[in-house]
Scaffold this motif. Structure first.
Motif, PDB file in Angstrom:
ATOM      1  N   PRO A   1       8.279  47.654  35.460  1.00  0.00           N
ATOM      2  CA  PRO A   1       9.155  48.149  36.521  1.00  0.00           C
ATOM      3  C   PRO A   1       8.368  48.984  37.514  1.00  0.00           C
ATOM      4  O   PRO A   1       7.446  49.695  37.143  1.00  0.00           O
ATOM      5  CB  PRO A   1      10.172  49.007  35.762  1.00  0.00           C
ATOM      6  CG  PRO A   1      10.127  48.513  34.359  1.00  0.00           C
ATOM      7  CD  PRO A   1       8.716  48.084  34.131  1.00  0.00           C
ATOM      8  N   LYS A   2       8.735  48.904  38.786  1.00  0.00           N
ATOM      9  CA  LYS A   2       8.040  49.652  39.833  1.00  0.00           C
ATOM     10  C   LYS A   2       9.024  50.508  40.593  1.00  0.00           C
ATOM     11  O   LYS A   2      10.181  50.150  40.758  1.00  0.00           O
ATOM     12  CB  LYS A   2       7.358  48.682  40.822  1.00  0.00           C
ATOM     13  CG  LYS A   2       6.263  47.846  40.174  1.00  0.00           C
ATOM     14  CD  LYS A   2       5.619  46.997  41.226  1.00  0.00           C
ATOM     15  CE  LYS A   2       4.475  46.172  40.637  1.00  0.00           C
ATOM     16  NZ  LYS A   2       3.823  45.331  41.653  1.00  0.00           N
ATOM     17  N   ALA A   3       8.530  51.633  41.097  1.00  0.00           N
ATOM     18  CA  ALA A   3       9.356  52.468  41.960  1.00  0.00           C
ATOM     19  C   ALA A   3       9.574  51.708  43.258  1.00  0.00           C
ATOM     20  O   ALA A   3       8.695  51.019  43.746  1.00  0.00           O
ATOM     21  CB  ALA A   3       8.659  53.784  42.219  1.00  0.00           C
ATOM     22  N   ARG A   4      10.761  51.823  43.824  1.00  0.00           N
ATOM     23  CA  ARG A   4      11.053  51.114  45.052  1.00  0.00           C
ATOM     24  C   ARG A   4      11.999  51.938  45.925  1.00  0.00           C
ATOM     25  O   ARG A   4      12.707  52.818  45.449  1.00  0.00           O
ATOM     26  CB  ARG A   4      11.703  49.767  44.763  1.00  0.00           C
ATOM     27  CG  ARG A   4      12.978  49.873  43.981  1.00  0.00           C
ATOM     28  CD  ARG A   4      13.601  48.504  43.771  1.00  0.00           C
ATOM     29  NE  ARG A   4      14.755  48.627  42.942  1.00  0.00           N
ATOM     30  CZ  ARG A   4      15.948  49.024  43.377  1.00  0.00           C
ATOM     31  NH1 ARG A   4      16.104  49.357  44.628  1.00  0.00           N
ATOM     32  NH2 ARG A   4      16.978  49.113  42.570  1.00  0.00           N
ATOM     33  N   GLN A   5      11.978  51.607  47.197  1.00  0.00           N
ATOM     34  CA  GLN A   5      12.938  52.207  48.100  1.00  0.00           C
ATOM     35  C   GLN A   5      14.053  51.212  48.321  1.00  0.00           C
ATOM     36  O   GLN A   5      13.911  50.023  48.069  1.00  0.00           O
ATOM     37  CB  GLN A   5      12.252  52.551  49.425  1.00  0.00           C
ATOM     38  CG  GLN A   5      11.181  53.622  49.258  1.00  0.00           C
ATOM     39  CD  GLN A   5      10.540  53.965  50.575  1.00  0.00           C
ATOM     40  OE1 GLN A   5      10.765  53.311  51.572  1.00  0.00           O
ATOM     41  NE2 GLN A   5       9.737  55.014  50.567  1.00  0.00           N
ATOM     42  N   GLY A   6      15.141  51.698  48.840  1.00  0.00           N
ATOM     43  CA  GLY A   6      16.278  50.804  49.008  1.00  0.00           C
ATOM     44  C   GLY A   6      16.994  50.675  47.688  1.00  0.00           C
ATOM     45  O   GLY A   6      17.204  51.631  46.986  1.00  0.00           O
ATOM     46  N   GLY A   7      17.318  49.467  47.304  1.00  0.00           N
ATOM     47  CA  GLY A   7      17.981  49.267  46.027  1.00  0.00           C
ATOM     48  C   GLY A   7      18.935  48.109  46.059  1.00  0.00           C
ATOM     49  O   GLY A   7      19.146  47.479  47.081  1.00  0.00           O
ATOM     50  N   ILE A   8      19.530  47.852  44.923  1.00  0.00           N
ATOM     51  CA  ILE A   8      20.463  46.746  44.782  1.00  0.00           C
ATOM     52  C   ILE A   8      21.880  47.302  44.757  1.00  0.00           C
ATOM     53  O   ILE A   8      22.168  48.244  44.022  1.00  0.00           O
ATOM     54  CB  ILE A   8      20.205  45.969  43.479  1.00  0.00           C
ATOM     55  CG1 ILE A   8      18.769  45.456  43.452  1.00  0.00           C
ATOM     56  CG2 ILE A   8      21.185  44.836  43.325  1.00  0.00           C
ATOM     57  CD1 ILE A   8      18.385  44.851  42.144  1.00  0.00           C
ATOM     58  N   SER A   9      22.742  46.743  45.555  1.00  0.00           N
ATOM     59  CA  SER A   9      24.155  47.075  45.480  1.00  0.00           C
ATOM     60  C   SER A   9      24.792  46.192  44.441  1.00  0.00           C
ATOM     61  O   SER A   9      24.668  44.981  44.513  1.00  0.00           O
ATOM     62  CB  SER A   9      24.830  46.861  46.839  1.00  0.00           C
ATOM     63  OG  SER A   9      24.206  47.641  47.830  1.00  0.00           O
ATOM     64  N   SER A  10      25.453  46.777  43.483  1.00  0.00           N
ATOM     65  CA  SER A  10      26.088  45.976  42.429  1.00  0.00           C
ATOM     66  C   SER A  10      27.486  45.571  42.844  1.00  0.00           C
ATOM     67  O   SER A  10      28.088  46.161  43.705  1.00  0.00           O
ATOM     68  CB  SER A  10      26.150  46.783  41.147  1.00  0.00           C
ATOM     69  OG  SER A  10      24.835  47.080  40.706  1.00  0.00           O
TER      70      SER A  10
ATOM     71  N   VAL B   1      13.489  40.824  40.916  1.00  0.00           N
ATOM     72  CA  VAL B   1      12.947  40.940  39.562  1.00  0.00           C
ATOM     73  C   VAL B   1      13.851  41.828  38.709  1.00  0.00           C
ATOM     74  O   VAL B   1      14.061  41.560  37.519  1.00  0.00           O
ATOM     75  CB  VAL B   1      11.503  41.487  39.597  1.00  0.00           C
ATOM     76  CG1 VAL B   1      11.047  41.901  38.196  1.00  0.00           C
ATOM     77  CG2 VAL B   1      10.555  40.432  40.158  1.00  0.00           C
ATOM     78  N   GLU B   2      14.405  42.851  39.316  1.00  0.00           N
ATOM     79  CA  GLU B   2      15.346  43.708  38.584  1.00  0.00           C
ATOM     80  C   GLU B   2      16.581  42.916  38.166  1.00  0.00           C
ATOM     81  O   GLU B   2      17.080  43.064  37.032  1.00  0.00           O
ATOM     82  CB  GLU B   2      15.747  44.901  39.454  1.00  0.00           C
ATOM     83  CG  GLU B   2      16.632  45.907  38.744  1.00  0.00           C
ATOM     84  CD  GLU B   2      16.886  47.142  39.591  1.00  0.00           C
ATOM     85  OE1 GLU B   2      18.011  47.696  39.498  1.00  0.00           O
ATOM     86  OE2 GLU B   2      15.981  47.550  40.338  1.00  0.00           O
ATOM     87  N   LEU B   3      17.061  42.054  39.048  1.00  0.00           N
ATOM     88  CA  LEU B   3      18.212  41.216  38.694  1.00  0.00           C
ATOM     89  C   LEU B   3      17.849  40.193  37.630  1.00  0.00           C
ATOM     90  O   LEU B   3      18.637  39.936  36.710  1.00  0.00           O
ATOM     91  CB  LEU B   3      18.748  40.503  39.934  1.00  0.00           C
ATOM     92  CG  LEU B   3      19.469  41.347  40.975  1.00  0.00           C
ATOM     93  CD1 LEU B   3      20.036  40.463  42.078  1.00  0.00           C
ATOM     94  CD2 LEU B   3      20.579  42.174  40.345  1.00  0.00           C
ATOM     95  N   TYR B   4      16.666  39.586  37.748  1.00  0.00           N
ATOM     96  CA  TYR B   4      16.217  38.641  36.722  1.00  0.00           C
ATOM     97  C   TYR B   4      16.196  39.327  35.362  1.00  0.00           C
ATOM     98  O   TYR B   4      16.653  38.772  34.353  1.00  0.00           O
ATOM     99  CB  TYR B   4      14.811  38.125  37.026  1.00  0.00           C
ATOM    100  CG  TYR B   4      14.618  37.400  38.335  1.00  0.00           C
ATOM    101  CD1 TYR B   4      15.681  36.808  39.018  1.00  0.00           C
ATOM    102  CD2 TYR B   4      13.350  37.296  38.897  1.00  0.00           C
ATOM    103  CE1 TYR B   4      15.480  36.145  40.216  1.00  0.00           C
ATOM    104  CE2 TYR B   4      13.139  36.632  40.100  1.00  0.00           C
ATOM    105  CZ  TYR B   4      14.206  36.060  40.753  1.00  0.00           C
ATOM    106  OH  TYR B   4      13.991  35.406  41.935  1.00  0.00           O
ATOM    107  N   THR B   5      15.639  40.520  35.336  1.00  0.00           N
ATOM    108  CA  THR B   5      15.525  41.264  34.087  1.00  0.00           C
ATOM    109  C   THR B   5      16.897  41.574  33.505  1.00  0.00           C
ATOM    110  O   THR B   5      17.153  41.399  32.315  1.00  0.00           O
ATOM    111  CB  THR B   5      14.751  42.572  34.323  1.00  0.00           C
ATOM    112  OG1 THR B   5      13.465  42.272  34.868  1.00  0.00           O
ATOM    113  CG2 THR B   5      14.565  43.334  33.014  1.00  0.00           C
ATOM    114  N   ARG B   6      17.787  42.026  34.382  1.00  0.00           N
ATOM    115  CA  ARG B   6      19.145  42.344  33.942  1.00  0.00           C
ATOM    116  C   ARG B   6      19.833  41.100  33.388  1.00  0.00           C
ATOM    117  O   ARG B   6      20.530  41.159  32.356  1.00  0.00           O
ATOM    118  CB  ARG B   6      19.943  42.906  35.119  1.00  0.00           C
ATOM    119  CG  ARG B   6      21.316  43.426  34.750  1.00  0.00           C
ATOM    120  CD  ARG B   6      22.113  43.767  35.996  1.00  0.00           C
ATOM    121  NE  ARG B   6      21.408  44.661  36.894  1.00  0.00           N
ATOM    122  CZ  ARG B   6      21.829  44.956  38.123  1.00  0.00           C
ATOM    123  NH1 ARG B   6      22.938  44.399  38.584  1.00  0.00           N
ATOM    124  NH2 ARG B   6      21.156  45.783  38.883  1.00  0.00           N
TER     125      ARG B   6
END
Length: 371
Positions: free
Chosen positions: A362-371, A332-337
């Motif tokens: 937006p929600k708090a999350r663990q982990g993350g996206i590597s760009s 969802v973060e990538l879709y938004t971006r």
């Protein structure tokens, strides 16, 4: 958010037995629906989903003996997706590069997750020609051969937390799970099991392309009393098989893009002994969730050391890094971006893009996206 998920048609979503890509499409789709998104799934008609299903063929192509040209149904699917494109905020493809020419100039934001290996020579000119096409990797390792691609990020696979049962106490056997093929090296798994004197259960699919390899190289090894060949298994059987195993053997001999079976094992609390190729060092924590080795001798020693691995910690690592919930939030973060990039809109705090009918918290999350 109105999202289209476009799956390969070779297996249903989810697959009845083996099928990594379609399984991930299923987990992602169901998490997005649960999070309140309006999702349409383009897949085979025997798929099961809470999303709106656009059935392209009656059943998965692998199960339909009449299918000769598997490309034709995919072309029909892309045509249908294009005809409906203006109904979506974003279109997410899981069909490799087949849709590139058709959707290059599509006005609806779209992206493609690659689920396979990308180190093939033939792919270099393709990624040079389509550098404008937004793509996602499933590990940082996977994208190395094609750094010139338009990478939005890396999103590791995730599984529903309820899918596999944590088991505190292990059984007394090893397991090899996945596919019988030269790159997966079931022969190594058998050798390791023989050397440590521990039973090995092999639950694996044999594709047509690997039938000769199975008959000539693997089948003769199955006569050993320590080795049990089970064949393909469903989710429930896999849960039992992995959960009661001493360890999962992952003795690969190829540039593994991700290795879904590793996180399936961790979800059960089962440590993994894996050869350190491809994405393995990215997924496993050596000495914490298993052992990364470089030889059969090292694997034998690692199997003996598995008793030092905390199975509860394996499960905690799975929950924090490899849940379907985390995977869906990352996407969802990538879709938004991607939508922001296409529309030029700035989206602070609560995202509310009225122009495209988009609304996301937006929600708090663990982990993350590597760009």
């Amino acid at each position: 958010m109105k999202i289209a998920q476009v799956s390969p048609l070779y297996e249903s979503v989810p697959p009845r037995l083996y099928g990594g890509t379609e399984r991930i499409v299923h987990y992602l789709t169901e998490e997005l629906v649960a999070d309140g998104h309006d999702v349409t799934l383009f897949a085979s008609g025997d798929s099961s989903t809470r999303a709106r299903l656009e059935a392209i063929v009656p059943k998965a192509l692998r199960l339909d003996g009449r299918v000769v040209d598997a490309l034709a149904p995919h072309i029909l699917m892309f045509d249908r997706v294009m005809g409906m494109a203006d109904q979506f905020d974003v279109i997410h493809f899981h069909t490799d590069y087949l849709q590139f020419p058709t959707f290059r100039y599509c006005q609806t934001p779209h992206l493609t997750t690659f689920h396979g290996r990308l180190d093939l020579h033939d792919l270099q000119p393709l990624f040079e020609a389509f550098q404008d096409f937004p793509v996602v990797s499933i590990s940082d390792f996977q994208r190395r051969p094609v750094r010139q691609a338009n990478w939005l990020g890396t999103v590791h696979h995730g599984l529903p937390e309820h899918l596999y049962t944590f088991r505190e106490k292990p059984g007394n056997y090893l397991v090899f799970l996945g596919r019988i093929s030269p790159e997966k090296r079931p022969d190594r798994a058998i050798e390791i099991a023989m050397r440590v004197g521990m039973p090995l259960k092999i639950a694996a699919k044999v594709d047509k392309v690997d039938r000769d390899y199975f008959e000539d190289r693997i089948k003769p090894l199955l006569n050993h009393p320590l080795v049990e060949f089970i064949g393909e298994v469903n989710e429930q059987e896999k849960n039992e098989l992995l959960g009661h195993a001493w360890a999962l053997l992952f003795p690969i001999d190829w540039p593994e893009p991700f290795g879904l079976v590793m996180i399936e094992a961790l979800a059960c609390g089962t440590p993994v002994v894996a050869f350190g190729q491809g994405s393995v060092p990215e997924v496993l924590d050596d000495g914490v969730t298993g052992f990364i080795v470089d030889s059969v001798e090292a694997a034998v020693a690692a199997v003996a050391a598995v008793e030092r691995i905390d199975r509860a910690r394996c499960r905690r690592v799975f929950e924090s890094r490899f849940s379907a919930r985390r995977m869906a939030r990352d996407y969802v973060e990538l879709y938004t971006r991607l939508i922001q990039r296409r529309t030029g809109l700035n989206v602070p705090g609560v995202l509310n893009l009225g122009a495209v009918g988009l609304k996301v918290k937006p929600k708090a999350r663990q982990g993350g996206i590597s760009s």
